[in-house]
Design a protein around this motif. Structure first.
Motif, mmCIF file in Angstrom:
data_model
loop_
_atom_site.group_PDB
_atom_site.id
_atom_site.type_symbol
_atom_site.label_atom_id
_atom_site.label_comp_id
_atom_site.label_asym_id
_atom_site.label_seq_id
_atom_site.Cartn_x
_atom_site.Cartn_y
_atom_site.Cartn_z
ATOM 1 N N THR A 135 -20.425 -2.241 27.817
ATOM 2 C CA THR A 135 -19.207 -1.429 27.676
ATOM 3 C C THR A 135 -17.981 -2.201 28.169
ATOM 4 O O THR A 135 -16.873 -1.939 27.735
ATOM 5 N N VAL A 136 -18.199 -3.171 29.047
ATOM 6 C CA VAL A 136 -17.104 -3.979 29.597
ATOM 7 C C VAL A 136 -17.026 -5.329 28.884
ATOM 8 O O VAL A 136 -15.945 -5.786 28.524
ATOM 9 N N ASN A 137 -18.157 -5.982 28.701
ATOM 10 C CA ASN A 137 -18.230 -7.313 28.111
ATOM 11 C C ASN A 137 -18.116 -7.193 26.594
ATOM 12 O O ASN A 137 -18.990 -6.649 25.940
ATOM 13 N N LYS A 138 -17.044 -7.739 26.052
ATOM 14 C CA LYS A 138 -16.826 -7.665 24.603
ATOM 15 C C LYS A 138 -17.079 -8.994 23.906
ATOM 16 O O LYS A 138 -16.883 -9.115 22.704
ATOM 17 N N THR A 139 -17.531 -10.020 24.646
ATOM 18 C CA THR A 139 -17.786 -11.321 24.016
ATOM 19 C C THR A 139 -19.231 -11.487 23.575
ATOM 20 O O THR A 139 -19.507 -12.258 22.668
ATOM 21 N N LEU A 140 -20.155 -10.785 24.197
ATOM 22 C CA LEU A 140 -21.574 -10.891 23.837
ATOM 23 C C LEU A 140 -21.821 -10.083 22.563
ATOM 24 O O LEU A 140 -21.610 -8.874 22.535
ATOM 25 N N PHE A 141 -22.229 -10.779 21.488
ATOM 26 C CA PHE A 141 -22.454 -10.055 20.235
ATOM 27 C C PHE A 141 -23.831 -10.285 19.633
ATOM 28 O O PHE A 141 -24.240 -9.593 18.716
ATOM 29 N N ARG A 142 -24.577 -11.259 20.122
ATOM 30 C CA ARG A 142 -25.945 -11.490 19.635
ATOM 31 C C ARG A 142 -26.896 -11.300 20.809
ATOM 32 O O ARG A 142 -26.771 -11.967 21.821
ATOM 33 N N LEU A 143 -27.815 -10.374 20.641
ATOM 34 C CA LEU A 143 -28.729 -10.029 21.711
ATOM 35 C C LEU A 143 -30.128 -9.859 21.137
ATOM 36 O O LEU A 143 -30.334 -9.086 20.208
ATOM 37 N N VAL A 144 -31.090 -10.599 21.667
ATOM 38 C CA VAL A 144 -32.481 -10.499 21.232
ATOM 39 C C VAL A 144 -33.251 -9.812 22.356
ATOM 40 O O VAL A 144 -33.356 -10.338 23.458
ATOM 41 N N LEU A 145 -33.771 -8.620 22.059
ATOM 42 C CA LEU A 145 -34.360 -7.765 23.092
ATOM 43 C C LEU A 145 -35.758 -7.269 22.778
ATOM 44 O O LEU A 145 -36.284 -6.478 23.539
ATOM 45 N N TYR A 146 -36.362 -7.674 21.694
ATOM 46 C CA TYR A 146 -37.636 -7.075 21.305
ATOM 47 C C TYR A 146 -38.724 -7.319 22.359
ATOM 48 O O TYR A 146 -38.616 -8.209 23.194
ATOM 49 N N ALA A 147 -39.746 -6.500 22.303
ATOM 50 C CA ALA A 147 -40.924 -6.595 23.177
ATOM 51 C C ALA A 147 -40.589 -6.432 24.657
ATOM 52 O O ALA A 147 -41.048 -7.181 25.511
ATOM 53 N N ASN A 148 -39.757 -5.449 24.961
ATOM 54 C CA ASN A 148 -39.474 -5.084 26.339
ATOM 55 C C ASN A 148 -39.945 -3.649 26.565
ATOM 56 O O ASN A 148 -40.508 -3.032 25.671
ATOM 57 N N SER A 149 -39.722 -3.118 27.746
ATOM 58 C CA SER A 149 -40.270 -1.802 28.111
ATOM 59 C C SER A 149 -39.212 -0.715 28.235
ATOM 60 O O SER A 149 -39.382 0.223 28.996
ATOM 61 N N MET A 150 -38.137 -0.826 27.494
ATOM 62 C CA MET A 150 -37.075 0.176 27.554
ATOM 63 C C MET A 150 -37.402 1.373 26.671
ATOM 64 O O MET A 150 -38.054 1.221 25.638
ATOM 65 N N SER A 151 -36.911 2.532 27.072
ATOM 66 C CA SER A 151 -37.115 3.740 26.272
ATOM 67 C C SER A 151 -36.294 3.653 24.986
ATOM 68 O O SER A 151 -35.358 2.862 24.872
ATOM 69 N N TRP A 152 -36.657 4.500 24.050
ATOM 70 C CA TRP A 152 -35.965 4.540 22.767
ATOM 71 C C TRP A 152 -34.489 4.876 22.959
ATOM 72 O O TRP A 152 -33.623 4.289 22.326
ATOM 73 N N SER A 153 -34.168 5.808 23.837
ATOM 74 C CA SER A 153 -32.767 6.200 24.037
ATOM 75 C C SER A 153 -31.940 5.043 24.611
ATOM 76 O O SER A 153 -30.782 4.860 24.235
#
Length: 195
Positions: free
Chosen positions: A115-133
């Motif tokens: 919400t603060v950082n507007k420079t990060l635009f590519r993020l690879v996050l698959y295979a983690n343990s976060m909830s769907w929401s």
């Protein structure tokens, strides 16, 4: 890396540099102003929380690193600190943290950072343990029009450049050609020819 003025890309993925080696590399980034891409995926340790905390200490002040691959590393207790550091980092545009055992606490810290950082635009996050929401909240932030425009511009710029050469951590034994020929020597020569 502390005195480096030429190396821009360093990919040590799967080289098993371990926690101590990775922390030393990361700490060198505090004074390095040349390195733009760092690959520390799967450093060969079961808990890399110390490395995640070192990255959290360095990222807020690093002004050159734009691409970080830290995937396949269990961040453990350092994950939230790492994500919080993204709030103040202004140069990182691409981050790969797939398979890092990130839970909802880390995911929500990432939501706050995005919400603060507007420079990060590519993020690879698959295979983690976060909830769907939590995943949906991150996805929504990454679909902001400004981020999509940056991603499209970066894709266009990337298509105009040559990809960097990845060398394996361990080079195969040199072929016995009688001339001392080796993969490392050929790679150096090819690099000089391209320059």
């Amino acid at each position: 890396l502390r005195v480096n003025t030429t190396l821009k890309i360093l990919r040590l993925g799967r080289c098993h540099v371990g926690v101590e080696g990775a922390v030393a590399l990361v700490r060198a980034l505090s004074v390095n102003t040349t390195l733009t891409e760092l690959g520390l995926d799967n450093i060969g340790a079961s808990d890399v929380s110390e490395v995640a905390v070192a990255l959290a200490d360095v990222l807020p002040n690093n002004t050159s690193l734009t691409n970080l691959n830290f995937g396949e590393n269990a961040m453990g207790s350092g994950a939230v600190a790492f994500m919080n550091a993204l709030k103040v980092n202004t140069t990182l545009t691409s981050l790969d943290v797939h398979s890092c055992h990130l839970d909802d606490a880390a995911g929500l810290a990432l939501v706050d950072a995005l919400t603060v950082n507007k420079t990060l635009f590519r993020l690879v996050l698959y295979a983690n343990s976060m909830s769907w929401s939590t995943q949906q909240a991150i996805d929504t932030l990454l679909r902001e029009p400004d981020r999509i425009a940056m991603r499209d511009a970066a894709a266009a710029a990337w298509s105009d450049t040559k990809p960097a050469m990845d060398l394996p951590c361990e080079l195969p034994p040199a072929a016995d050609s009688g001339e001392g020929d080796s993969l490392a020597k050929r790679s150096r020569e090819e690099g000089e020819d391209q320059a």
